[in-house]
Write a protein that holds these residues in place. Structure first.
Motif, PDB file in Angstrom:
ATOM      1  N   ASN C  89     -15.757  27.674  74.222  1.00 25.87           N
ATOM      2  CA  ASN C  89     -16.250  26.617  75.017  1.00 25.87           C
ATOM      3  C   ASN C  89     -16.588  25.565  74.292  1.00 25.87           C
ATOM      4  O   ASN C  89     -17.303  24.617  74.996  1.00 25.87           O
ATOM      5  CB  ASN C  89     -17.572  27.255  75.884  1.00 25.87           C
ATOM      6  N   TYR C 117     -12.270  29.285  76.871  1.00 27.60           N
ATOM      7  CA  TYR C 117     -13.241  29.628  77.995  1.00 27.60           C
ATOM      8  C   TYR C 117     -12.619  29.028  79.240  1.00 27.60           C
ATOM      9  O   TYR C 117     -12.127  27.689  79.196  1.00 27.60           O
ATOM     10  CB  TYR C 117     -14.532  29.324  77.529  1.00 27.60           C
ATOM     11  N   GLU C 118     -12.582  29.673  80.438  1.00 22.56           N
ATOM     12  CA  GLU C 118     -12.057  29.116  81.578  1.00 22.56           C
ATOM     13  C   GLU C 118     -12.918  27.709  82.005  1.00 22.56           C
ATOM     14  O   GLU C 118     -12.236  27.006  82.461  1.00 22.56           O
ATOM     15  CB  GLU C 118     -12.364  30.146  82.607  1.00 22.56           C
ATOM     16  N   LEU C 123      -8.829  22.891  79.251  1.00 21.43           N
ATOM     17  CA  LEU C 123      -7.916  23.868  80.285  1.00 21.43           C
ATOM     18  C   LEU C 123      -6.912  23.189  80.938  1.00 21.43           C
ATOM     19  O   LEU C 123      -5.728  23.448  80.731  1.00 21.43           O
ATOM     20  CB  LEU C 123      -8.765  24.989  80.651  1.00 21.43           C
ATOM     21  N   ARG C 127      -2.867  24.290  80.429  1.00 19.65           N
ATOM     22  CA  ARG C 127      -2.579  25.527  80.895  1.00 19.65           C
ATOM     23  C   ARG C 127      -1.027  25.501  81.429  1.00 19.65           C
ATOM     24  O   ARG C 127      -0.612  26.595  81.552  1.00 19.65           O
ATOM     25  CB  ARG C 127      -3.554  25.809  82.116  1.00 19.65           C
ATOM     26  N   PRO C 134      -7.404  33.537  77.979  1.00 19.32           N
ATOM     27  CA  PRO C 134      -8.749  33.259  78.368  1.00 19.32           C
ATOM     28  C   PRO C 134      -9.734  34.196  77.402  1.00 19.32           C
ATOM     29  O   PRO C 134      -9.240  35.119  77.025  1.00 19.32           O
ATOM     30  CB  PRO C 134      -8.965  34.179  79.694  1.00 19.32           C
ATOM     31  N   THR C 135     -10.673  33.588  76.916  1.00 17.81           N
ATOM     32  CA  THR C 135     -11.666  33.868  75.855  1.00 17.81           C
ATOM     33  C   THR C 135     -13.007  33.811  76.360  1.00 17.81           C
ATOM     34  O   THR C 135     -13.547  33.227  77.422  1.00 17.81           O
ATOM     35  CB  THR C 135     -11.742  33.105  74.609  1.00 17.81           C
ATOM     36  N   ASP C 137     -17.131  32.653  76.133  1.00 17.19           N
ATOM     37  CA  ASP C 137     -17.501  31.269  75.812  1.00 17.19           C
ATOM     38  C   ASP C 137     -18.189  31.015  74.287  1.00 17.19           C
ATOM     39  O   ASP C 137     -18.506  29.801  74.024  1.00 17.19           O
ATOM     40  CB  ASP C 137     -18.635  30.823  76.804  1.00 17.19           C
ATOM     41  N   PHE C 170      -3.671  32.589  81.238  1.00 16.01           N
ATOM     42  CA  PHE C 170      -4.173  31.918  82.708  1.00 16.01           C
ATOM     43  C   PHE C 170      -2.819  31.675  83.349  1.00 16.01           C
ATOM     44  O   PHE C 170      -1.804  31.206  82.761  1.00 16.01           O
ATOM     45  CB  PHE C 170      -4.858  30.781  82.349  1.00 16.01           C
TER      46      PHE C 170
END
Lengths: 431, 122, 345, 63
Positions: C89, C117-118, C123, C127, C134-135, C137, C170
């Motif tokens: 993150n 992180y989302e 991102l 993407r 996805p990881t 944070d 993702f």
């Protein structure tokens, strides 16, 4: 109203000395047809060819596609009421149709027309008209005609060809399918099905002049306010196409005669819904015209007591505004709305699909990305004008590979590929 | 309120309406229109056509009415530019058929003017 | 054996933490940091030819220079696949990975695998053009993220096309046209029936969602309130000292205006989206500092906050806009500002 | 303070003052000497908005 469409099986089409269907073989008297068609003022020459599913044939540029039919009863009714036949109320009677046969008119009126039908290979997957047995009518017109006269001539001659060839099925008694469309007027049906939700189909038509027109009972929809039709009227030929440029998402006359939304709603009438009518809504060039028609359509739907509406678009670009405006007005009246439209999400499928967005346009069927690139094989035979291939391939450098004769083009050049009345089966999968 | 036509179509007949000629591409016309609308005026026609092939046209005309700043016109013009860019990401302008595109552009402006004439007394 | 170039920031490149975030890019002809573990998971299909290490601040503030360095390394090493991060993150690291993805995937046509992180602001930018795993944070999720990223790299090395559901990255948001078993009109009627029955339905063409934000409470005593001035109208000091872009802004600027009566004379516009004449003539027409100073003198407001914040709104990615908003908002909150006048063009 | 208020609403702005035009939101060169009162009114309206409680995106019009 009760309309019966009796469908006659056609396994093969050949030229012969009379125009008749016998034992699944359609014979056409070529000379007779050409002579009749040349009687249409402005038509100087006509060529007739066949293109069957699987043939390595490319048809380009396609102007319209029409289903050959004849009205058996009421007697004496001929052709498309208000267009080339006397005014008569459509929607009742018995019609004989040559099943899965289509008249495909070609011939470019302006240089940039590019609508293509491939009867084989990759291209065939992307158009509904690679599955019909096509009688291709190449109409050469008098060079001195102005474009709108040229368009009117080709339109009239195409409709006449579908009638003359439709006559071949007049006396047939054996049918492969008999479709019956029976439905009373809204009051009557509401008494029969008091607690089924009332549903209206709003069909938008491009109505913006020269090569971008629609006709209802022969009247150019550029000059009409939105109007109400009984579903049978459109299935009986009340609406025809005058639109030759938007290849992937124009509604051909064939698709009006066999409107997929009307058929899908009809199938559920009296079971899940009460299908109260079809509203034709012209897509105009002026914004005031768009605002006015959007208001008028939503008022008409309320007048009919609609609880649910399906809205189909025609074309891409300014009509997107009409679509979301209509959705906005209907949803604000508490009328549940589903929209059908194609989208442009770029070659990579990554860009924002619809540029005109309103929160009310929340239930949408996407009929595909008009910018998707497809790769067409080398045709053995081209029906129409090879010059228009340059339009198709001219979109960008490297689209046409001279060695292999293969060519890439976007779905927007393929007839009916992203049909916005949901006539075809494209959809979007998010990867 | 008098009307204006923004265009890059040399052959365009404004039918008596004052024409603002934009030297350059279809997109240039859209940009000039947006600049103008930033300070006032209202769109009378939608900036884009109704079929994708016409996005490839080298010429485009847009009808505007003078007046105070109109938010929806600015919003619509910005979306029209975005819509144009989406269609034309990797497409070339079709200069081969210029003559026919000029004729089509005139037809659509005439169609709009005819619509307006039918409704407005002025 | 396919060649993989691995990109990491100063921390994972084992040079230093926040204190080393300013370092210029370096290239080591060996696997450094996460790349070492990654190298062991390539099933002999690919090998790591080197690690490119760059400070997060350097990448964002000296973007042109960083990309020029990366371009040279690309021409010199000619990698087949690029792996970046994972950034978890870390905002600036995520944006750097997105920048790396944009260069390699879009300009050099080389596939990129990364992870974040989302909620990482980077991102959205990458993407669609790269494979983003996805990881969690925090860096604790490294053990879980690397194998998934390696599996994708191996698939790419074998020339296979990774699939989001199977390979765990993702959804890239690519809207692919495919054939449905039902024609459009059938799908439309089915959707309508669901809506009429009040059932859940899934639109095939989502509209952009409309955000809503919890409104802040009204300011009780304006005569004591500190009001800050912020604009997206691209109003900057003459010469644009921080080189804020005239469109698709990558950064925002913060300037001391406490000694000024108005912006006129010291400020100009660099915004690419409107006719600049009127703003250059009188910048306060876009960011009205003169009026705020006037209200302060009248005692109508307590004070004008010392710093004026500015960026360019046109063409700026939503991800960046959100990032700028959060960063500026945080600074104003910490400075005890009571209210903000935000002007846009 | 924005000219296109629909965009402000769509991104969740709760206090919105509609402005004059995109190149000069808080001003109007055409008014020459009379531009000052217009600019003053606009900023005062923005300050008034900060003093007003709202539940959802609200447009503060003149007067």
């Amino acid at each position: 109203m009760k309309l019966e469409i009796k469908r006659i099986k056609v396994n093969d089409i050949i030229f012969g000395d009379e125009t008749i269907v016998k034992d699944g073989v359609l014979t056409l008297n070529k000379e007779e047809l050409i002579t009749e068609l040349k009687k249409v003022p402005g038509v100087v020459d006509v060529a007739l060819d066949f293109a069957f599913p699987g043939d390595e044939i490319r048809i380009i540029p396609v102007k319209d596609v029409i289903e050959p039919r004849v009205t058996v009863s009421p007697k004496g009714v001929r052709g498309f009421s208000g267009v080339n036949a006397d005014i008569v109320q459509l929607g009742d009677g018995v019609v004989h149709a040559l099943d899965e046969v289509a008249i495909v008119t070609i011939g470019d009126i302006v240089g940039f027309q590019e609508g293509v039908i491939d009867m084989w290979g990759e291209g065939a997957k992307w158009t509904p008209f690679s599955k019909t047995k096509n009688i291709v009518v190449d109409l050469k017109c008098d060079k001195s005609l102005k474009p709108h006269e040229h368009e009117a001539t080709v339109r009239e001659a195409g409709l006449l060809a579908s009638e003359l060839i439709g006559l071949a099925g007049k006396d047939c008694t054996k049918f492969v399918k008999e479709e019956v469309y029976e439905m009373g007027m809204p009051d009557e049906e509401t008494k029969k099905y008091p607690n089924l939700p009332k549903v209206v189909y709003v069909e938008m038509l491009i109505s913006q002049g020269l090569l971008h027109d629609g006709f209802c009972y022969g009247i150019n929809t550029r000059f009409t306010l939105p109007t109400l039709l009984h579903p049978n009227e459109e299935l009986d030929g009340a609406v025809i196409s005058g639109n030759c440029v938007a290849a992937c998402d124009k509604i051909t006359t064939y698709q009006h005669q066999n409107n997929s939304v009307i058929k899908s709603l009809y199938a559920r009438h009296g079971k899940d819904i009460n299908f109260v009518g079809v509203v034709i809504s012209p897509e105009l060039t002026t914004l005031d015209g768009k605002f006015r028609n959007a208001d008028f359509v939503s008022k008409l739907c309320s007048q009919l007591g609609a609880q649910g509406v399906i809205v189909s678009e025609e074309g891409y670009g300014n009509p997107d505004s009409d679509l979301v405006m209509i959705a906005e007005r209907l949803e604000k009246k508490g009328i549940v709305t589903v929209l059908i439209t194609d989208e442009c999400s770029g070659w990579d499928g990554l860009s924002q699909p619809l540029t005109d967005a309103k929160p009310e346009a929340k239930a949408v069927i996407s009929t595909g990305n008009v910018s998707k690139v497809v790769h067409l094989g080398k045709a053995k035979k081209i029906l129409g004008d090879p010059e228009s291939i340059a339009n198709l391939a001219g979109g960008w450098a490297g689209a046409y590979d001279p060695e292999t004769g293969t060519m890439s083009c976007e779905l927007n050049a393929v007839i009916g590929a992203t049909s916005e009345i949901g006539f075809h089966n494209c959809t979007i999968k998010v990867l | 309120m008098n009307k204006l036509i923004f265009t890059n179509n040399e052959k365009l007949d404004g039918r008596g309406i004052s024409v603002i000629f934009v030297k350059g591409s279809y997109r240039r016309v859209l940009e000039e229109c947006l600049r103008y609308l930033h300070r006032g005026g209202r769109l009378l026609t939608h900036p884009n056509p109704a079929s994708i092939k016409l996005f490839h046209s080298p010429v485009r005309s847009i009808l505007i009415e003078e007046g105070s700043v109109d938010e929806s016109s600015i919003l619509l013009m910005e979306r029209a530019i975005h819509q144009y860019d989406q269609i034309m990401t990797l497409h070339e302008v079709d200069n081969r058929n210029l003559v026919h595109y000029e004729m089509m552009d005139q037809a659509h402006i005439d169609s709009a003017l005819e619509e307006l004439a039918r409704w407005q007394s002025s | 054996m396919k060649k993989i170039l691995y990109y990491v920031n100063q921390f994972f490149g084992q040079i230093g933490g926040e204190d080393q975030a300013h370092i210029a890019p370096v290239y080591k002809k060996e696997a450094v940091g996460p790349a070492m573990g990654f190298a062991k998971m390539l099933e002999g299909e690919a090998e790591i030819i080197g690690t490119l290490i760059c400070g997060d601040n350097f990448f964002n503030e000296h973007n042109e220079e960083a990309l020029a360095f990366i371009k040279d390394i690309n021409e010199q090493e000619k990698p087949d696949i690029v792996v970046a991060g994972p950034a978890f993150n870390a905002g600036r690291y995520g944006v750097a990975c997105a920048g790396v993805a944009e260069f390699f995937a879009l300009e050099a046509g080389i596939p990129v695998v990364t992870g974040m992180y989302e909620e990482n602001p980077g991102l959205e930018a990458c993407r669609g053009i790269s494979y983003v795993v996805p990881t969690t944070d925090s860096a604790g999720g490294m053990r879980k993220a690397l194998p998934t990223m390696a599996k994708i790299a191996v698939k790419l090395a074998k020339g296979e096309e990774p699939v989001a559901e199977e390979d765990g990255f993702f959804l890239r948001g690519i809207r692919e046209t495919v054939f449905s078993d039902k024609i459009g009109s059938e799908r439309a009627v089915e959707m309508l029936l669901k809506r009429l029955r009040g059932e859940e339905f899934e639109t095939e063409l989502p509209m952009p969602e409309f955000d809503n934000v919890e409104p802040a409470h009204a300011i009780a005593d304006m005569s004591k309130a500190v009001i800050a001035l912020v604009t997206t109208g691209g109003i900057v000091p003459h010469g644009n000292p921080d080189h804020i872009q005239s469109a698709s802004a990558q950064k925002w600027g913060k300037y001391d205006v406490s000694k000024l009566e108005m912006l006129k004379g010291d400020y100009e516009t660099i915004h690419g989206g409107y006719d600049p004449v009127y703003a250059n003539e009188f910048p306060d027409r876009v960011a009205p500092l003169d009026q705020l100073v006037h209200l302060k003198k009248e005692g109508a407001i307590g004070d004008v906050y010392k710093y004026f914040y500015t960026t360019t709104g046109t063409g700026t990615a939503v991800g960046n806009s959100r990032k700028f908003g959060q960063e500026i908002g945080k600074e104003l909150k910490e400075a005890g500002v009571d209210g903000v006048i935000l002007t846009s063009t | 303070m924005a000219t296109i208020t629909t965009i402000s609403e769509s991104v969740g702005a709760n206090r919105i003052v509609p402005t004059v035009a995109i190149p000069y939101p808080v001003g109007d060169p055409a008014l020459e000497s009379k531009e000052e009162p217009l600019r003053e009114e606009l900023v005062e309206r923005a300050i008034k908005a900060l003093k007003t409680d709202v539940e959802k995106p609200t447009i503060f019009k003149k007067g």
